[in-house]
Design a protein around this motif. Structure first.
Motif, short mmCIF file in Angstrom:
data_model
loop_
_atom_site.label_atom_id
_atom_site.label_comp_id
_atom_site.label_asym_id
_atom_site.label_seq_id
_atom_site.Cartn_x
_atom_site.Cartn_y
_atom_site.Cartn_z
N ASN A 64 0.82 -1.21 0.00
CA ASN A 64 0.00 0.00 0.00
C ASN A 64 0.86 1.26 0.00
O ASN A 64 0.53 2.23 -0.69
CB ASN A 64 -0.95 0.01 1.20
CG ASN A 64 -2.07 -0.99 1.04
OD1 ASN A 64 -2.43 -1.39 -0.07
ND2 ASN A 64 -2.64 -1.41 2.15
N GLU A 65 1.95 1.26 0.76
CA GLU A 65 2.84 2.42 0.77
C GLU A 65 3.47 2.61 -0.60
O GLU A 65 3.61 3.75 -1.08
CB GLU A 65 3.92 2.26 1.83
CG GLU A 65 3.40 2.37 3.26
CD GLU A 65 4.44 1.99 4.28
OE1 GLU A 65 4.65 2.79 5.23
OE2 GLU A 65 5.06 0.91 4.15
N GLU A 68 0.85 4.15 -2.87
CA GLU A 68 0.62 5.56 -2.55
C GLU A 68 1.75 6.44 -3.08
O GLU A 68 1.50 7.50 -3.65
CB GLU A 68 0.50 5.75 -1.04
CG GLU A 68 -0.78 5.18 -0.47
CD GLU A 68 -0.78 5.14 1.06
OE1 GLU A 68 0.14 5.72 1.70
OE2 GLU A 68 -1.70 4.52 1.62
N ILE A 69 2.98 6.00 -2.92
CA ILE A 69 4.13 6.78 -3.40
C ILE A 69 4.10 6.88 -4.92
O ILE A 69 4.27 7.96 -5.48
CB ILE A 69 5.45 6.16 -2.89
CG1 ILE A 69 5.57 6.34 -1.38
CG2 ILE A 69 6.66 6.76 -3.62
CD1 ILE A 69 6.66 5.53 -0.74
N GLN A 71 1.53 6.52 -6.96
CA GLN A 71 0.39 7.36 -7.38
C GLN A 71 0.69 8.84 -7.20
O GLN A 71 0.39 9.66 -8.06
CB GLN A 71 -0.86 6.97 -6.60
CG GLN A 71 -1.44 5.64 -7.02
CD GLN A 71 -2.57 5.17 -6.10
OE1 GLN A 71 -2.82 5.74 -5.05
NE2 GLN A 71 -3.24 4.10 -6.51
N ARG A 72 1.31 9.20 -6.07
CA ARG A 72 1.64 10.60 -5.79
C ARG A 72 2.64 11.14 -6.82
O ARG A 72 2.46 12.23 -7.36
CB ARG A 72 2.19 10.75 -4.37
CG ARG A 72 2.55 12.18 -4.01
CD ARG A 72 3.04 12.33 -2.58
NE ARG A 72 3.93 11.30 -2.12
CZ ARG A 72 5.23 11.23 -2.40
NH1 ARG A 72 5.79 12.12 -3.20
NH2 ARG A 72 5.98 10.27 -1.90
#
Length: 131
Positions: A64-65, A68-69, A71-72
């Motif tokens: 998940n991390e 998120e990274i 995607q950002r």
């Protein structure tokens, strides 16, 4: 055990602890896990990627991390930016490596950073981007 190298996992069936008769192979497999994903059966956008990394990445950061990274980073660099996938991979390496503190290399959350090698590939699935 300071004995296992990346290539050892792929085929050294007689691997032993240095200067002993203790076999390491029982907990190490030379048979890779393989997933086949037919790219032609799905449509992919410029933000659809596969992240491939060594255990130096996955030992200290969750799926998940990573998502998120990535995607950002991709959101902050438009689809026309050719280096956006490299930037996402670089950010994952930097995040996993952490920063030097008095108590060693640490992640932003205070946990130990990776002490292993860290290699990361962010591979676009969109055929227009991957050509």
């Amino acid at each position: 055990m300071a004995t296992i190298g990346v290539t050892r996992g792929f085929g050294d069936h007689d691997l032993k602890v240095y200067n002993s008769n203790i076999y390491i192979k029982p907990f190490l497999s030379s048979v890779p896990g393989v997933e086949v994903y037919d790219l032609s059966k799905c449509e992919h956008g410029p933000d659809d990627v596969v992240v491939m990394g060594t255990d130096g990445l996955w030992d200290v950061i969750t799926d998940n991390e990573v998502a998120e990274i990535v995607q950002r980073v991709l959101a902050s660099h438009g689809p026309d930016e050719p280096s956006r996938y490299n930037l996402a991979a670089q950010e994952l390496v930097l995040r996993t490596r952490g920063v030097r503190k008095e108590s060693g290399w640490r992640l932003p959350n205070g946990k130990l950073a990776s002490l292993d090698d860290i290699s990361v590939f962010v591979i676009p699935l969109n055929s227009e981007q991957s050509n």
